[in-house]
Design a protein around this motif. Structure first.
Motif, short mmCIF file in Angstrom:
data_model
loop_
_atom_site.label_atom_id
_atom_site.label_comp_id
_atom_site.label_asym_id
_atom_site.label_seq_id
_atom_site.Cartn_x
_atom_site.Cartn_y
_atom_site.Cartn_z
N LYS A 1 -96.22 96.39 15.35
CA LYS A 1 -95.01 97.53 14.99
C LYS A 1 -94.66 98.26 16.36
CE LYS A 1 -96.40 99.25 10.58
NZ LYS A 1 -97.00 100.25 9.86
N GLU B 1 -92.74 94.76 18.25
CA GLU B 1 -91.72 94.10 17.80
C GLU B 1 -90.96 95.18 16.88
OE1 GLU B 1 -90.75 91.02 18.45
OE2 GLU B 1 -92.40 90.53 19.42
N GLY B 2 -91.39 96.50 16.59
CA GLY B 2 -90.54 97.16 16.01
C GLY B 2 -91.43 97.15 14.35
N ASP B 3 -91.18 98.29 13.61
CA ASP B 3 -91.66 98.28 12.09
C ASP B 3 -90.74 97.35 11.49
OD1 ASP B 3 -92.20 98.87 9.61
OD2 ASP B 3 -92.52 101.00 10.12
N PRO B 4 -91.48 96.35 10.59
CA PRO B 4 -90.60 95.28 9.80
C PRO B 4 -89.78 95.86 8.85
CG PRO B 4 -93.02 94.81 9.91
CD PRO B 4 -92.92 96.22 10.55
N ILE C 1 -88.14 98.91 9.07
CA ILE C 1 -87.12 99.49 9.60
C ILE C 1 -85.99 98.52 10.24
CG2 ILE C 1 -86.13 100.63 11.99
CD1 ILE C 1 -88.64 102.49 11.76
N LYS C 2 -86.58 97.23 10.89
CA LYS C 2 -85.95 95.99 11.08
C LYS C 2 -85.38 95.47 9.78
CE LYS C 2 -87.17 93.10 13.98
NZ LYS C 2 -87.99 92.23 14.91
N GLY C 3 -85.87 95.40 8.59
CA GLY C 3 -85.29 94.89 7.45
C GLY C 3 -84.16 95.80 7.05
N ILE D 1 -82.32 97.60 9.14
CA ILE D 1 -81.26 97.65 10.13
C ILE D 1 -80.36 96.19 9.61
CG2 ILE D 1 -80.62 97.12 12.40
CD1 ILE D 1 -83.19 99.05 13.30
N ARG D 2 -81.14 95.24 9.29
CA ARG D 2 -80.46 93.91 9.09
C ARG D 2 -79.61 93.97 7.76
NH1 ARG D 2 -84.90 91.40 7.96
NH2 ARG D 2 -85.37 90.93 10.14
N ARG E 1 -76.52 95.93 8.68
CA ARG E 1 -75.49 94.92 9.37
C ARG E 1 -74.90 94.13 8.52
NH1 ARG E 1 -79.34 93.47 14.48
NH2 ARG E 1 -79.21 95.26 15.70
#
Length: 357
Positions: free
Chosen positions: A232, A235-238, A240-242, A244-245, A248
C-alpha cells in the motif's frame, strides 16, 4: 479474523525495500569474528613486513639516553625533544598503523557497505527490559556465542600447545640470549604462532558470518499483513487505485459518447462491436472517436441512430479496428482500403440524399 491471522507469523521472504530500510537503520548482517580475523591477519602482515623498521626505534632512543646530559631541560628544549620523538615514532609506526586501520575498515566493508545511522544510539526500553535481557542471555544468539567462544578457546589452546611445546627448551634458553638477538627469535616465533591462529580463525569467521547472516535474514522476514502494508505504501491502496481506474473509465466513456454525434460512420457487427470513425476532407486518415463492446457498443449504435449517423455492418473490420486502434488515433494503414470504401459509400449516400432534396 483473516487479518489477525496474517499479522502473526513472519513466514514471507523480505522485499528489497525491507532490506534497504534495515540497512538505513544500521541493522546489517555483521560478524565480529570477520573483523577479528582481518585485524589479526593485518597485524601478522605488519609484523612480517615492518618488524625491522619497528626495531629501528632502538637507535634514536639509545642516542637520546647516551646523550641525555646534552638535552636542554627548559621549555623549548623539551618541546624539541618531544617533536623529535614524534617524528621517529611516526616514521616507524605510521604505515603499520595505517595498514591496521585499512584492515578494520575492510572487515566491515566486506560484509556490508558503509552505513551512517544514529538509530543504534537512540535509547530503547528493550535494552533495559528484564524479559528482553533474559532472551539475550538464554537465546539462540547467546548459545551460539558460547559455543563459538568455547571452540575458539579449545582451538587456540591446541594451536599454541602444538607450536610452543616443541620450543619449550629453546624458550628456556632465551633467558640467556643477548637482547639484540632476542628480537629476531621472538618475531619468528610470533609469526609462526599468528599464522596458525589466522588459519584457524578463518574457519570460525566464515562459519560465524553465515550464521549471523541467517539470523539477520530471519529477523527481516515479513508477515502477510506487513507485505500488504508495504504494498500500500509503495504502490498505493488497491481499493483507491481501483476507484481511480473506475472514474477514469467513466470519464472516457462520457467523452466517447459525446463524440459519437460527430462521427462520420459507425462500423459494427450485429451484436458485439461498434467503432465510430470521423473523417473530413483534407484529413490524412479517419480517426477513431469511440469504440466499445456489448452494452457500450449498443449505446454507441443508439446515439448514432438518434443523430442519423450511418451504421455499416462489417464483422471482420469491426473486430480488427477495435483491437488495433485506440481512441483519438488514426486507423492503421492496412485498413485504409476497407475503410475508404465504406467512407466513400457513406459520402455517396449523403450526396444522393442532398440531390433528392
Amino acid at each position: 479474523m483473516a487479518d489477525e491471522d496474517d499479522g502473526g507469523e513472519r513466514s514471507e521472504d523480505p522485499t528489497q525495500k525491507r532490506l534497504d530500510d534495515a540497512l538505513e537503520r544500521g541493522d546489517v548482517a555483521k560478524s565480529q569474528e570477520v573483523n577479528t580475523w582481518f585485524m589479526i591477519a593485518g597485524a601478522t602482515l605488519v609484523i612480517s613486513n615492518f618488524s625491522g623498521s619497528i626495531g629501528d626505534i632502538q637507535t634514536p632512543l639509545k642516542n637520546i639516553i647516551a646523550n641525555s646530559w646534552m638535552i636542554r631541560v627548559d621549555g623549548p628544549g623539551l618541546l624539541m625533544l618531544m617533536q623529535n620523538l614524534e617524528y621517529v615514532l611516526f616514521a616507524a609506526l605510521g604505515l603499520p598503523i595505517l595498514m591496521l586501520i585499512i584492515a578494520a575498515i575492510a572487515g566491515n566493508m566486506l560484509q556490508h557497505r558503509l552505513v551512517w545511522s544514529a538509530e543504534s544510539l537512540t535509547p530503547k526500553f528493550s535494552k533495559i527490559s528484564p524479559m528482553e535481557g533474559a532472551k539475550r542471555v538464554f537465546g539462540k544468539q547467546a548459545l551460539a556465542n558460547f559455543a563459538k567462544g568455547l571452540f575458539k578457546l579449545i582451538a587456540l589452546g591446541a594451536v599454541m600447545t602444538a607450536i610452543l611445546w616443541p620450543e619449550r627448551h629453546r624458550l628456556e634458553s632465551m633467558l640467556r640470549f643477548d637482547p639484540s638477538a632476542l628480537l629476531g627469535v621472538v618475531v619468528s616465533l610470533t609469526l609462526h604462532l599468528m599464522g596458525s591462529v589466522v588459519a584457524m580463525l578463518a574457519v570460525v569467521a566464515i562459519a560465524d558470518y553465515f550464521f549471523q547472516y541467517r539470523q539477520w535474514y530471519e529477523r527481516q522476514k515479513m508477515s502477510l499483513r506487513e507485505m500488504k502494508e508495504e504494498f500500500k505504501q509503495s504502490e498505493g491502496d488497491p481499493h483507491i487505485k481501483g476507484r481511480i481506474r473506475q472514474l477514469r473509465q467513466q470519464r472516457m466513456k462520457k467523452r466517447m459518447m459525446a463524440a459519437v454525434p460527430k462521427a462520420s460512420v459507425i462500423i459494427t457487427n450485429p451484436t458485439h462491436y461498434s467503432v465510430a470513425l470521423s473523417y473530413e476532407r483534407g484529413m490524412p486518415a479517419p480517426i477513431c472517436v469511440a469504440k466499445g463492446v456489448d452494452l457500450i457498443a449498443l449505446k454507441i449504435r443508439e446515439i448514432a441512430g438518434e443523430h442519423n449517423i450511418p451504421i455499416v455492418e462489417n464483422v471482420p473490420l469491426a473486430r480488427a479496428l477495435y483491437a488495433n486502434v485506440e481512441i483519438d488515433e488514426e486507423i492503421p494503414v492496412e485498413h485504409y482500403h476497407a475503410v475508404a470504401e465504406i467512407i466513400g459509400y457513406v459520402m455517396g449516400l449523403r450526396r444522393g440524399l442532398s440531390g433528392r432534396r
